[in-house]
Design a protein around this motif. Structure first.
Motif, PDB file in Angstrom:
ATOM      1  N   HIS A 110       0.783  -1.371  -0.029  1.00  0.00           N
ATOM      2  CA  HIS A 110       0.177  -0.147  -0.213  1.00  0.00           C
ATOM      3  C   HIS A 110       0.845   1.363   0.100  1.00  0.00           C
ATOM      4  CE1 HIS A 110      -3.737  -2.102   0.616  1.00  0.00           C
ATOM      5  NE2 HIS A 110      -3.360  -2.882   1.366  1.00  0.00           N
ATOM      6  N   HIS A 111       2.076   1.198   0.585  1.00  0.00           N
ATOM      7  CA  HIS A 111       2.949   2.336   0.695  1.00  0.00           C
ATOM      8  C   HIS A 111       4.373   2.154   0.173  1.00  0.00           C
ATOM      9  CE1 HIS A 111      -0.210   4.227   2.990  1.00  0.00           C
ATOM     10  NE2 HIS A 111      -0.237   3.057   3.516  1.00  0.00           N
ATOM     11  N   PRO A 112       4.504   1.700  -1.214  1.00  0.00           N
ATOM     12  CA  PRO A 112       5.928   1.312  -1.498  1.00  0.00           C
ATOM     13  C   PRO A 112       6.708   2.671  -1.509  1.00  0.00           C
ATOM     14  CG  PRO A 112       4.320   1.353  -3.431  1.00  0.00           C
ATOM     15  CD  PRO A 112       3.583   1.609  -2.164  1.00  0.00           C
ATOM     16  N   GLY A 113       6.154   3.834  -1.726  1.00  0.00           N
ATOM     17  CA  GLY A 113       7.060   4.925  -1.959  1.00  0.00           C
ATOM     18  C   GLY A 113       7.573   5.366  -0.444  1.00  0.00           C
ATOM     19  N   GLU A 114       6.953   4.959   0.627  1.00  0.00           N
ATOM     20  CA  GLU A 114       7.533   5.408   1.760  1.00  0.00           C
ATOM     21  C   GLU A 114       7.460   4.279   3.250  1.00  0.00           C
ATOM     22  OE1 GLU A 114       4.728   8.788   2.704  1.00  0.00           O
ATOM     23  OE2 GLU A 114       2.848   7.447   2.674  1.00  0.00           O
ATOM     24  N   ILE A 115       8.153   3.391   2.861  1.00  0.00           N
ATOM     25  CA  ILE A 115       8.358   2.325   3.666  1.00  0.00           C
ATOM     26  C   ILE A 115       8.707   2.540   4.898  1.00  0.00           C
ATOM     27  CG2 ILE A 115       9.367  -0.064   3.873  1.00  0.00           C
ATOM     28  CD1 ILE A 115       8.735  -0.578   0.922  1.00  0.00           C
ATOM     29  N   ALA A 116      10.027   3.273   4.868  1.00  0.00           N
ATOM     30  CA  ALA A 116      10.455   3.535   6.066  1.00  0.00           C
ATOM     31  C   ALA A 116       9.427   4.400   7.137  1.00  0.00           C
ATOM     32  CB  ALA A 116      11.798   4.433   6.338  1.00  0.00           C
ATOM     33  N   ARG A 117       8.820   5.449   6.514  1.00  0.00           N
ATOM     34  CA  ARG A 117       7.967   6.234   7.416  1.00  0.00           C
ATOM     35  C   ARG A 117       6.668   5.340   7.836  1.00  0.00           C
ATOM     36  NH1 ARG A 117       5.199  11.950   6.093  1.00  0.00           N
ATOM     37  NH2 ARG A 117       3.440  11.698   7.330  1.00  0.00           N
ATOM     38  N   ARG A 118       6.196   4.461   6.968  1.00  0.00           N
ATOM     39  CA  ARG A 118       4.914   3.695   7.473  1.00  0.00           C
ATOM     40  C   ARG A 118       5.375   2.633   8.386  1.00  0.00           C
ATOM     41  NH1 ARG A 118       0.368   6.529   6.214  1.00  0.00           N
ATOM     42  NH2 ARG A 118       0.688   7.785   4.629  1.00  0.00           N
ATOM     43  N   SER A 119       6.645   2.168   8.404  1.00  0.00           N
ATOM     44  CA  SER A 119       7.102   0.943   9.161  1.00  0.00           C
ATOM     45  C   SER A 119       7.540   1.316  10.749  1.00  0.00           C
ATOM     46  CB  SER A 119       8.190   0.347   8.779  1.00  0.00           C
ATOM     47  OG  SER A 119       7.943  -0.309   7.362  1.00  0.00           O
ATOM     48  N   LEU A 120       7.389   2.710  11.113  1.00  0.00           N
ATOM     49  CA  LEU A 120       8.060   2.982  12.386  1.00  0.00           C
ATOM     50  C   LEU A 120       7.317   2.041  13.503  1.00  0.00           C
ATOM     51  CD1 LEU A 120       8.553   6.674  11.878  1.00  0.00           C
ATOM     52  CD2 LEU A 120      10.021   4.946  11.987  1.00  0.00           C
ATOM     53  N   VAL A 121       6.070   2.210  13.559  1.00  0.00           N
ATOM     54  CA  VAL A 121       5.315   1.171  14.572  1.00  0.00           C
ATOM     55  C   VAL A 121       5.628  -0.182  14.437  1.00  0.00           C
ATOM     56  CG1 VAL A 121       2.865   0.560  15.383  1.00  0.00           C
ATOM     57  CG2 VAL A 121       3.301   3.030  14.612  1.00  0.00           C
ATOM     58  N   THR A 122       5.404  -0.745  13.409  1.00  0.00           N
ATOM     59  CA  THR A 122       5.925  -2.217  13.280  1.00  0.00           C
ATOM     60  C   THR A 122       7.316  -2.442  13.694  1.00  0.00           C
ATOM     61  OG1 THR A 122       4.448  -1.841  11.133  1.00  0.00           O
ATOM     62  CG2 THR A 122       5.850  -4.059  11.552  1.00  0.00           C
ATOM     63  N   TRP A 123       8.246  -1.684  13.296  1.00  0.00           N
ATOM     64  CA  TRP A 123       9.567  -1.886  13.622  1.00  0.00           C
ATOM     65  C   TRP A 123       9.667  -1.888  15.268  1.00  0.00           C
ATOM     66  CZ3 TRP A 123      12.331   1.532   9.548  1.00  0.00           C
ATOM     67  CH2 TRP A 123      12.241   0.800   8.378  1.00  0.00           C
ATOM     68  N   GLY A 124       9.091  -0.983  15.885  1.00  0.00           N
ATOM     69  CA  GLY A 124       8.932  -0.653  17.328  1.00  0.00           C
ATOM     70  C   GLY A 124       8.493  -1.777  17.989  1.00  0.00           C
ATOM     71  N   ASN A 125       7.375  -2.449  17.361  1.00  0.00           N
ATOM     72  CA  ASN A 125       6.557  -3.674  17.800  1.00  0.00           C
ATOM     73  C   ASN A 125       7.737  -5.027  17.753  1.00  0.00           C
ATOM     74  OD1 ASN A 125       4.524  -2.659  18.631  1.00  0.00           O
ATOM     75  ND2 ASN A 125       3.159  -3.312  16.967  1.00  0.00           N
ATOM     76  N   TYR A 126       8.465  -5.096  16.476  1.00  0.00           N
ATOM     77  CA  TYR A 126       9.561  -6.033  16.452  1.00  0.00           C
ATOM     78  C   TYR A 126      10.388  -5.993  17.683  1.00  0.00           C
ATOM     79  CZ  TYR A 126       8.922  -8.092  11.790  1.00  0.00           C
ATOM     80  OH  TYR A 126       8.396  -8.904  10.786  1.00  0.00           O
ATOM     81  N   ALA A 127      10.847  -4.507  17.700  1.00  0.00           N
ATOM     82  CA  ALA A 127      12.094  -4.665  18.776  1.00  0.00           C
ATOM     83  C   ALA A 127      11.690  -5.142  19.969  1.00  0.00           C
ATOM     84  CB  ALA A 127      12.501  -3.083  18.754  1.00  0.00           C
ATOM     85  N   TRP A 128      10.332  -4.755  20.555  1.00  0.00           N
ATOM     86  CA  TRP A 128       9.915  -5.097  21.785  1.00  0.00           C
ATOM     87  C   TRP A 128       9.623  -6.740  21.958  1.00  0.00           C
ATOM     88  CZ3 TRP A 128       8.930  -2.888  26.430  1.00  0.00           C
ATOM     89  CH2 TRP A 128       9.237  -1.717  26.788  1.00  0.00           C
ATOM     90  N   ILE A 129       9.327  -7.204  20.883  1.00  0.00           N
ATOM     91  CA  ILE A 129       8.963  -8.755  20.948  1.00  0.00           C
ATOM     92  C   ILE A 129      10.292  -9.654  20.830  1.00  0.00           C
ATOM     93  CG2 ILE A 129       8.015 -10.656  19.617  1.00  0.00           C
ATOM     94  CD1 ILE A 129       5.749  -8.666  18.811  1.00  0.00           C
TER      95      ILE A 129
END
Length: 476
Positions: free
Chosen positions: A82-101
């Motif tokens: 859905h957001h191929p042009g702004e992957i980093a911006r759209r991934s901040l929450v997902t990456w944060g969850n990865y870090a915690w898990i």
């Protein structure tokens, strides 16, 4: 490992994600929440990123960290799609969850990798940010998560969507979230005695920006119905039934509209259709239970009550309410509904057991507890024919100093009951003293003083009334 666990923890606490948004599992039934999100993923594709992110957090709360990682993988796929042009911006929450898990799995290297991904991206987006950056879509994602965790979170959800709207006032998704939050706050303000801005404007704006979204259309219809503009509302419901005849979230609101209109059979047809699409929905089970209970009440008003029919309706209502309680033990109003259903069917022991079960729990919020005391007082009064016990339990509800709809009902019920006894000439000093207590709990000091004086005149040696009178006279 070379990574210091303490410095990692400090970095983790700075991330913006589900693990830092204080979403407490005691406010939800995890099983019910997981089923709700899975249903939503199936029917609302444009919310998949948000849904998979929160699902990963719910899996973690259920101690399924592997499953949590799988869902974060699905969130990443949705971001790429859905957001191929702004992957980093759209991934901040997902990456944060990865870090915690990974941190919870004691895989500290991997946790650190994701913390670094977030921090490096944030540096790119803003030279001033120290690993913490607030994009409007992150506020919105937090808002959606808060809405999922129940009514304790509605006010915070409203604030999140407000913050998101500051940057993008015309964003359809942010306006939808804001309207839902304000609608729910207002819906519950009857319970909490607070003044709220009317959600009507917010709903109308969201409908205008989201011509395809029938959920918001249905909420607008329910709001209009509440404002005695039901005919207008019904046109929106009919429009929604044309646009999305198989979308369960819309169907449940549409059915609710007809139930409130008194068209119970039509409501039940729609609820059953929605239940066939999402068989695990706690909301639908509860609403269907209410429909069967309503039909029992209707039947009991007829002259010759067909017992078998009554029995069938009761069995159905009980089945649905029990399903609700099993799937979501914190759905407290369902205990009152179940207790009332047993009482309607003259199954008094089971009614008593149901009320006791919920009254003995120590995690029931004030407003729910007051509502349950009101229902239990009614049960004692009308079914058990015990005015004294009814008075006792209405007062228990009154003693909880929380302004709610349930407290108001307890207050009215006990006042009516005491005044009737006194008027019939059956009221003794105890009843008059108790009325004094009721006035006192409601802050009507002058009326309380008069009652205590009358009670003392009838029972001169009663120290309880003398002390209460003395305290009141000192406080005025």
């Amino acid at each position: 490992s070379t990574i210091s666990k303490d410095s990692l923890k400090t970095s983790l606490l700075n991330l913006e994600c589900h693990f830092t948004w204080t979403l407490l599992k005691e406010h939800v039934g995890l099983e019910a929440l997981e089923e709700t999100i899975l249903d939503h993923i199936k029917f609302v594709v444009e919310h998949n990123i948000t849904d998979y992110n929160i699902l990963s957090y719910v899996c973690h709360l259920k101690n399924s960290n592997e499953e949590a990682l799988t869902n974060l993988g699905k969130a990443e796929e949705a971001i790429q799609k859905h957001h191929p042009g702004e992957i980093a911006r759209r991934s901040l929450v997902t990456w944060g969850n990865y870090a915690w898990i990974y941190y919870h799995m004691q895989r500290y290297e991997e946790a650190q990798t994701y913390v670094s991904k977030v921090e490096n991206s944030c540096k790119k987006f803003s030279s001033t940010a120290h690993g913490k950056i607030q994009f409007p879509e992150i506020y919105a994602e937090q808002g959606w998560a808060l809405l999922r965790f129940g009514r304790n979170y509605n006010r915070r959800a409203k604030d999140c969507f407000e913050n998101a709207l500051k940057s993008e006032p015309d964003n359809p998704d942010f306006n939808t979230g804001y309207a839902i939050a304000v609608y729910r706050l207002e819906y519950n303000s009857g319970w909490y005695g607070e003044d709220m801005p009317s959600c009507l404007e917010a709903l109308e704006r969201a409908v205008e920006l989201n011509p395809k979204n029938t959920t918001i259309l249905a909420l607008l219809a329910l709001k209009l119905q509440q404002l005695h503009r039901g005919n207008e509302g019904e046109r929106y419901i009919e429009e929604g039934l044309q646009k999305t005849p198989d979308f369960p979230v819309f169907l449940r609101y549409a059915a609710n509209f007809y139930r409130k209109k008194g068209q119970v059979n039509k409501a039940m047809e729609i609820f059953k259709k929605a239940l066939a699409l999402t068989p695990q929905s706690v909301f639908l089970h509860h609403q269907l239970g209410l429909c069967y209970k309503f039909k029992m009440l209707q039947l009991k008003k007829t002259r010759y009550i067909p017992q078998e029919k009554l029995e069938n309706l009761m069995q159905s209502a009980i089945f649905h309410f029990k399903t609700v309680i099993d799937k979501k033990p914190v759905f407290f109003s369902a205990y009152g509904d179940l207790g009332n259903t047993y009482a309607l069917g003259k199954r008094y022991e089971e009614a008593e057991k149901t009320f006791q079960e919920v009254l003995q729990r120590n995690d029931v919020p004030c407003a729910d507890k007051q509502e349950i005391y009101f229902n239990y007082g009614n049960f004692q009064h009308f079914d058990m024919k015990s005015e004294s016990k009814a008075i006792k339990y209405y007062i228990e509800g009154l003693k909880i100093e929380n302004d709610s709809f349930g407290r108001k009902k307890c207050s009215e019920a006990v006042e009516t009951l005491l005044k009737q006894k006194i008027r019939r000439g059956l009221g003794d000093a105890t009843d008059i003293g108790t009325l004094g207590l009721v006035h006192n709990l409601n802050g009507k000091k002058q009326e309380a003083i008069e009652c205590y004086k009358k009670a003392i005149a009838l029972d001169p040696n009663n120290e309880e009334y003398q002390n209460a009178l003395a305290d009141l006279q000192l406080s005025i």
